[in-house]
Write an enzyme that holds these catalytic residues in place. Structure first.
Site, PDB file in Angstrom:
ATOM      1  N   ASP A  64       0.661  -1.251  -0.221  1.00 57.04           N
ATOM      2  CA  ASP A  64      -0.023  -0.024   0.303  1.00 57.04           C
ATOM      3  C   ASP A  64       0.836   1.654   0.297  1.00 57.04           C
ATOM      4  O   ASP A  64       0.084   2.325  -0.560  1.00 57.04           O
ATOM      5  CB  ASP A  64      -0.978   0.202   1.504  1.00 57.04           C
ATOM      6  CG  ASP A  64      -0.497  -0.206   2.677  1.00 57.04           C
ATOM      7  OD1 ASP A  64       0.944  -0.181   2.590  1.00 57.04           O
ATOM      8  OD2 ASP A  64      -1.172   0.028   3.561  1.00 57.04           O
ATOM      9  N   HIS A  65       2.053   1.478  -0.017  1.00 59.18           N
ATOM     10  CA  HIS A  65       2.289   2.126   0.709  1.00 59.18           C
ATOM     11  C   HIS A  65       3.584   2.812  -0.729  1.00 59.18           C
ATOM     12  O   HIS A  65       3.744   3.783  -1.853  1.00 59.18           O
ATOM     13  CB  HIS A  65       4.559   2.077   1.553  1.00 59.18           C
ATOM     14  CG  HIS A  65       3.836   2.127   3.003  1.00 59.18           C
ATOM     15  ND1 HIS A  65       2.935   2.016   3.518  1.00 59.18           N
ATOM     16  CD2 HIS A  65       4.018   3.091   3.548  1.00 59.18           C
ATOM     17  CE1 HIS A  65       2.187   2.074   4.421  1.00 59.18           C
ATOM     18  NE2 HIS A  65       3.221   2.781   4.549  1.00 59.18           N
ATOM     19  N   ASP A 119       4.175  -1.306  10.742  1.00 55.65           N
ATOM     20  CA  ASP A 119       3.520   0.263  11.066  1.00 55.65           C
ATOM     21  C   ASP A 119       2.766   0.375  11.911  1.00 55.65           C
ATOM     22  O   ASP A 119       2.707  -0.041  13.060  1.00 55.65           O
ATOM     23  CB  ASP A 119       2.969   0.375   9.918  1.00 55.65           C
ATOM     24  CG  ASP A 119       2.006   1.610   9.187  1.00 55.65           C
ATOM     25  OD1 ASP A 119       2.755   1.812   8.757  1.00 55.65           O
ATOM     26  OD2 ASP A 119       1.413   2.289   9.596  1.00 55.65           O
ATOM     27  N   ARG A 379      -0.121  12.614  10.137  1.00 52.29           N
ATOM     28  CA  ARG A 379       0.923  13.757  10.656  1.00 52.29           C
ATOM     29  C   ARG A 379       0.889  14.355   9.579  1.00 52.29           C
ATOM     30  O   ARG A 379       1.046  14.511   8.166  1.00 52.29           O
ATOM     31  CB  ARG A 379       2.206  11.853  10.463  1.00 52.29           C
ATOM     32  CG  ARG A 379       1.882  11.324  11.088  1.00 52.29           C
ATOM     33  CD  ARG A 379       3.270  10.776  10.996  1.00 52.29           C
ATOM     34  NE  ARG A 379       3.050   9.892  11.837  1.00 52.29           N
ATOM     35  CZ  ARG A 379       3.453   8.145  12.521  1.00 52.29           C
ATOM     36  NH1 ARG A 379       4.264   7.720  11.389  1.00 52.29           N
ATOM     37  NH2 ARG A 379       3.808   7.499  13.234  1.00 52.29           N
ATOM     38  N   SER A 533       6.528   7.134  12.955  1.00 51.55           N
ATOM     39  CA  SER A 533       6.331   5.885  12.600  1.00 51.55           C
ATOM     40  C   SER A 533       7.433   4.855  13.225  1.00 51.55           C
ATOM     41  O   SER A 533       8.365   5.520  14.014  1.00 51.55           O
ATOM     42  CB  SER A 533       7.115   5.919  10.519  1.00 51.55           C
ATOM     43  OG  SER A 533       8.487   6.344  10.587  1.00 51.55           O
ATOM     44  N   ARG A 535       9.493   3.042  11.373  1.00 50.60           N
ATOM     45  CA  ARG A 535      10.276   2.421  10.498  1.00 50.60           C
ATOM     46  C   ARG A 535      11.660   1.834  10.906  1.00 50.60           C
ATOM     47  O   ARG A 535      12.437   2.642  11.195  1.00 50.60           O
ATOM     48  CB  ARG A 535      10.911   3.772   9.008  1.00 50.60           C
ATOM     49  CG  ARG A 535      11.037   4.610   9.549  1.00 50.60           C
ATOM     50  CD  ARG A 535      10.930   5.992   8.122  1.00 50.60           C
ATOM     51  NE  ARG A 535       9.500   5.784   8.422  1.00 50.60           N
ATOM     52  CZ  ARG A 535       9.476   7.654   7.684  1.00 50.60           C
ATOM     53  NH1 ARG A 535      10.261   8.090   7.349  1.00 50.60           N
ATOM     54  NH2 ARG A 535       8.073   7.660   7.280  1.00 50.60           N
TER      55      ARG A 535
HETATM   56  C1  MIC Z   1       4.372   6.184   8.557  1.00 54.05           C
HETATM   57  O1  MIC Z   1       3.131   6.871   8.097  1.00 54.05           O
HETATM   58  O2  MIC Z   1       5.582   6.772   8.141  1.00 54.05           O
HETATM   59  C2  MIC Z   1       4.854   5.447   7.608  1.00 54.05           C
HETATM   60  C3  MIC Z   1       4.954   4.993   6.480  1.00 54.05           C
HETATM   61  O3  MIC Z   1       3.044   4.343   7.423  1.00 54.05           O
HETATM   62  C4  MIC Z   1       5.387   4.065   8.624  1.00 54.05           C
HETATM   63  C5  MIC Z   1       6.165   3.550   8.484  1.00 54.05           C
HETATM   64  C6  MIC Z   1       7.310   3.514   7.324  1.00 54.05           C
HETATM   65  O4  MIC Z   1       7.807   4.474   7.568  1.00 54.05           O
HETATM   66  O5  MIC Z   1       7.067   2.379   6.838  1.00 54.05           O
HETATM   67  C7  MIC Z   1       4.515   4.086  10.641  1.00 54.05           C
HETATM   68  O6  MIC Z   1       4.282   5.065  10.604  1.00 54.05           O
HETATM   69  O7  MIC Z   1       5.314   3.001  10.473  1.00 54.05           O
HETATM   70 FE1  SF4 Z   2      -0.087   4.689   5.009  1.00 51.33          FE
HETATM   71 FE2  SF4 Z   2       1.317   5.532   7.294  1.00 51.33          FE
HETATM   72 FE3  SF4 Z   2      -0.196   7.271   5.722  1.00 51.33          FE
HETATM   73 FE4  SF4 Z   2      -1.464   5.680   7.204  1.00 51.33          FE
HETATM   74  S1  SF4 Z   2      -0.166   6.909   8.073  1.00 51.33           S
HETATM   75  S2  SF4 Z   2      -1.783   5.904   5.214  1.00 51.33           S
HETATM   76  S3  SF4 Z   2       0.388   3.428   7.085  1.00 51.33           S
HETATM   77  S4  SF4 Z   2       1.800   6.310   5.366  1.00 51.33           S
END
Ligand code: MIC
Ligand code: SF4
Length: 641
Positions: A64-65, A119, A379, A533, A535
């Protein structure tokens, strides 16, 4: 004394420790989820463990990313993930099927069970009464292998909801209000449990919006009870059989209590550049807007998009605004297509994107220079959109839709009566985009593209550490600062040597090169270091660059765990003044660090050789975490144990 919901689920899953706040516990994990941006590393790590089949009740791999395929990298990752899933017994949700959290809520979440996801927004599942926790990929890989998940037992906060949301006020406003009260560090070391008579007035997708954004509080997780509303939702999804009641006992106790009267809330927004910088929409009404983005795992349920369509019906998007909409899942997408809501959205001038994270992670749709972007996401960290000067305001879908018409930040209550939407009696259930694993995976071949490189492994912790302070940063540094995402960098998630070139690139573009030239060093951080996140690349890539320790005022939970998992030592200042006394470029030495960790010491002396000063740093690690660091990370530790 009776138990609250969190304690009940934890108790049922406890394999080590006691439910005493501050003490380490280990819990059994029923389900795991991964997404593609963290998943490739997690599966490379799982493969390295040599286990033939996952040992969870259910594991799902979502894509999905990284769906913007500007080169071969993402498409190769998708193929890798699909083949790994088939081989090891994991369900595979294809690109286009939707955002992991939304799809998991719809199709897989089970009240009373535990879910570990790579995640940070995994707590979305808390909307169903699930104990759903975000973690680094390596922790999820261990859970897939049947290993327990270790955490420090959090305190449990009761958010007591009374009253009922008024017209034009939405679930997003509930969590924005809580962020206003508690701030982005207010949830660290805590589970947020919702209760009170207001709970019954909220649907499961509304609850999920609230638990989703509990991640922004820094909370370990957030959850609602599983009640009649949960049952109704599961019936709607044709999954009633997995419902069970999970409610707090009448005599349940909590460590803290917060009161929110839903009837008193009004439309709110989080202003740039932090989700807790909350004000009333009416206080900044009239501000010109250039972009509006509706979607993300926070706010793209069927009800959200039907509401947006009802607001936009027969109206046009303001000429100065670009409105983009990404439905949270294919189920939602198809349902709005069949109901006609999609036609209303298209007719209003909205630009429709596929069901994925999209703009939320900077995968396209960066706003213009200094542009104001209203987003229904979770965010608004600086630069996350891809435009460093972009100004992101987080709001509900109602505020976003009203503002799209007006071209300005608009309190939707101006539009008169709130739209009444009607949802069909049954959700459209079609799991055709979710591929079950092969029955016998032994002859499935894993397909690896050239961008997929092995996961680097650290070496044992040396007796002492010596290195330059490569960077000194302030409070609330996010993992988006440490390891930026976006369309250019995300495709490198499977290639640590390449992605490492971008560590801290938005803060100091010379960081990576300097770190390499100096053979690594130390990072100095402020409070809530590593928020945001899950990550693990924010630990893995610095490790690759030779970062040995991070000394900060305080850490965010997931990032601290990721540092430990990759053998980087997290230390905290005992006296805040010692932070002030350090400058970038100072050479630090931590003698006998190995010895201190082996002895389970709770402090270590840090020498600033440049300033000829010594200060004490606290070692806030459990015995297991200390052993993991001594071994040079969790992969080495697992091999030893
Ligand atoms: C995000 O919202 O920052 C992400 C991308 O979903 C991350 C995960 C990632 O960095 O792959 C998260 O929230 O954990
Ligand atoms: Fe995707 Fe992270 Fe954004 Fe949710 S917050 S939509 S998991 S990138």
């Amino acid at each position: 004394m009776g138990r609250n919901v969190a304690q009940k689920i934890l108790k049922e899953h406890l394999v080590e420790g006691r439910l005493v706040p501050g003490k380490e516990i280990a819990i059994r994990i029923d389900q795991t989820l991964t997404q593609d941006a963290t998943g490739t590393m997690a599966y490379l790590q799982f493969e390295a463990m040599g286990i033939p089949r996952v040992r969870t009740k259910l594991s799902v791999s979502y894509v999905d990313h990284n769906t913007l395929q500007t080169g071969f990298e993402n498409a190769d990752d998708h193929r890798f993930l699909q083949s790994v899933a088939a081989k090891y017994g994991i369900y595979f949700s294809r690109p286009g099927n939707g955002i992991c959290h939304q799809v998991h809520l719809e199709r897989f979440g089970v009240p009373g069970e535990t879910l570990l996801g790579s995640d940070s927004h995994t707590p979305t599942g808390g909307g169903l009464g699930m104990l759903a926790i975000g973690a680094g990929g390596l922790d999820v890989a261990v859970a897939m292998g049947g290993g327990a998940f270790h955490l420090v037992m959090p305190e449990i906060v009761n958010v007591n909801l009374t009253g009922q949301l008024g017209p034009w006020v939405s679930a997003k406003d509930v969590i924005l209000e809580l962020l206003r009260i508690l701030t982005v560090k207010g949830g660290v070391g805590k589970i947020i449990e919702y209760g009170g008579e207001g709970v019954a007035t909220l649907s499961v997708p509304q609850r999920a919006t609230i638990t989703n954004m509990g991640a922004e509080l820094g909370a370990t997780t957030s959850l609602f009870p599983s009640d009649r509303v949960t049952r109704k939702y599961l019936r709607w999804q044709q999954r009633e059989a997995c419902w069970r009641r999970v409610e707090a006992s009448k005599t349940a106790a909590y460590d803290e209590r917060v009161e929110i009267n839903l009837s008193e809330l009004e439309p709110l927004t989080a202003q740039p550049h932090s989700p807790d910088n909350v004000c009333k929409v009416r206080d900044i009404e009239g501000m010109e807007v250039s972009q509006i983005a509706i979607g993300s795992c926070t706010n793209s349920s069927l009800a959200d998009l039907e509401t947006v369509a009802a607001i936009l019906r027969g109206r046009k998007v303001h000429p100065n605004v670009s409105l983009v909409i990404s439905p949270g899942s294919r189920q939602v997408f198809e349902m709005i297509a069949r109901s006609g809501a999609l036609a209303d959205l298209i007719s209003s001038g909205a630009r429709i994107l596929e069901s994925s994270c999209g703009p939320c992670i900077g995968m396209g749709q960066a706003p213009p220079t200094e542009g104001v972007s209203i987003r229904t996401f979770n965010r608004n960290f600086k630069g996350r959109t891809g435009t460093p000067s972009g100004q992101v305001y987080l709001t509900s879908p109602e505020v976003a839709a009203a503002s799209a018409i007006e071209g300005k930040m608009t309190d939707p209550r101006r539009l008169g009566e709130s739209p009444q939407i009607r949802l069909p009696r049954r959700a459209l259930v079609d799991d055709g985009m979710i591929i079950p694993p092969a029955e016998d995976g032994s002859d499935v071949e894993v397909i690896r593209g050239p961008n997929i490189r092995p996961c680097p492994i650290n070496t044992e912790l040396p007796e002492s550490i010596r290195g330059e302070v490569l960077l000194k940063v302030g409070d609330n540094i996010t993992t988006d600062h440490i390891m930026p995402a976006g369309a250019k960098i995300l495709p490198l998630r499977s290639n640590i040597p390449e992605i490492s070139k971008h560590v801290f690139s938005g803060v100091d573009p010379t960081f990576s090169q300097r770190a390499q030239e100096k053979g690594g060093g130390v990072i100095v951080g402020g409070g809530n270091y590593g928020q945001g996140s899950s990550r693990e690349h924010a630990a893995l890539a610095p490790m690759h660059l030779g970062v040995k320790a991070v000394i900060a005022k305080a850490f965010a939970r997931i990032h601290k765990a990721n540092l430990v998992n990759f053998g980087i030592v997290p230390l905290t200042f005992v006296r805040e003044e010692d932070y002030d006394g350090i400058q970038q470029g100072d050479v630090m030495e931590i003698p006998d660090l190995r010895d201190a960790l082996s002895r389970r010491g709770n402090q270590v002396a840090v020498r600033n050789l440049t300033k000829d000063r010594t200060f004490a740093a606290a070692i806030e690690l459990t015995a297991r975490e200390a052993d993991i660091i001594l071994a040079g990370g969790l992969l080495n530790y697992t091999r030893l144990h």
